[in-house]
Write an enzyme that holds these catalytic residues in place. Structure first.
Site, short mmCIF file in Angstrom:
data_model
loop_
_atom_site.label_atom_id
_atom_site.label_comp_id
_atom_site.label_asym_id
_atom_site.label_seq_id
_atom_site.Cartn_x
_atom_site.Cartn_y
_atom_site.Cartn_z
N LEU A 222 -7.36 5.32 16.24
CA LEU A 222 -8.49 4.47 16.58
C LEU A 222 -8.43 3.25 15.68
O LEU A 222 -8.06 3.36 14.51
CB LEU A 222 -9.82 5.20 16.37
N ASP A 223 -8.80 2.09 16.21
CA ASP A 223 -8.88 0.90 15.37
C ASP A 223 -9.79 1.17 14.18
O ASP A 223 -10.73 1.95 14.27
CB ASP A 223 -9.46 -0.27 16.16
N ARG A 224 -9.53 0.47 13.11
CA ARG A 224 -10.36 0.61 11.92
C ARG A 224 -11.84 0.37 12.23
O ARG A 224 -12.73 1.06 11.73
CB ARG A 224 -9.89 -0.38 10.85
N THR B 157 -13.39 0.81 15.05
CA THR B 157 -13.91 1.70 16.09
C THR B 157 -14.28 3.05 15.50
O THR B 157 -13.56 3.59 14.66
CB THR B 157 -12.85 1.89 17.20
#
Length: 229
Positions: free
Chosen positions: A40-42, A44
């Site tokens: 997951l993106d940082r 998100t």
């Protein structure tokens, strides 16, 4: 597990060497090897799969590659998109360079709001709550896809709109990207049973949902019972 917003999953050249990392935190709490199955993106938050063995990680990875894993996100975007739709737009890799690869994102609109706050040439601002289901897993796919169709995610400092990001900070105290990995459905590698995971929303999300009168809509869309991550 439920990854908080603002926390990187593991060490990489994209984040500082001295930063805090999710996998480092987990290794202090759990004995044995751990494997992050996906990313997951940082910025998100939400459901993240972590396996306890290489065999489990490999099998879950195969499900992801085969696109049999059901991933459902919640997002708040600028404007009112259609009630449902898809974005089929190729995206490049994490360096934002190189060959673009196929990328497909579906959405369903759950709720809309028009807030009486003047900005630019508009006396009101329109926002929408979306359920988003990406079929592929390209770098920042959801954020970049909704940027492409000019329905930028609120709180996105890389691909969003600074004026709308400032609005939610100043009026609603929200200082994060409004993208949350809400649900994940996989087949358990050991039992063959369907495993449905759901991650609760944090205080910033709940504050905005309350302000926009979206809490009831979200409760009605909860669907069948799931295991909380």
């Amino acid at each position: 597990m439920n990854k908080p917003a603002g926390l990187a999953v593991h060490r990489s050249r994209l984040v500082g060497a001295d930063d805090d990392y999710l996998m480092d935190r987990l290794r202090l709490q759990v004995e044995g090897r751990l494997h992050a199955v996906h990313r997951l993106d940082r910025a998100t938050s939400g459901v993240l799969l972590v396996a306890r063995s290489t065999e489990m990680a490999a099998e879950l990875g195969r499900q992801l590659m085969a696109r049999t894993v059901e991933k459902t996100y919640l997002a708040v975007v600028r404007g009112w998109p259609a009630e449902q739709g898809s974005i089929d737009y190729p995206l490049s890799g994490s360096s934002l360079r190189g060959e673009a690869k196929s990328a497909l994102t579906h959405w369903r609109r759950l709720a809309t709001v028009e807030v009486p706050i003047a900005q630019g040439r508009y006396p009101q601002q329109r926002y929408a709550l979306l359920e988003v289901s990406p079929e592929t897993g390209r770098y920042r796919q959801i954020r970049r896809h909704f940027h492409h169709v000019s329905h930028h995610l609120l709180g996105d400092t890389s691909h969003g709109r600074g004026d709308h990001n400032r609005l939610i900070r100043q009026h609603y105290g929200v200082h994060r990207l409004l993208l949350h990995a809400r649900r994940l459905a996989v087949v358990h590698p050991a039992t063959g049973q369907s495993l449905k995971l759901q991650a609760p929303l944090d205080d910033a999300w709940l504050r905005l949902l309350q302000a926009f009168a979206w809490m009831e809509m979200l409760d009605a869309d909860a669907g069948e019972p799931t295991v909380m991550a």
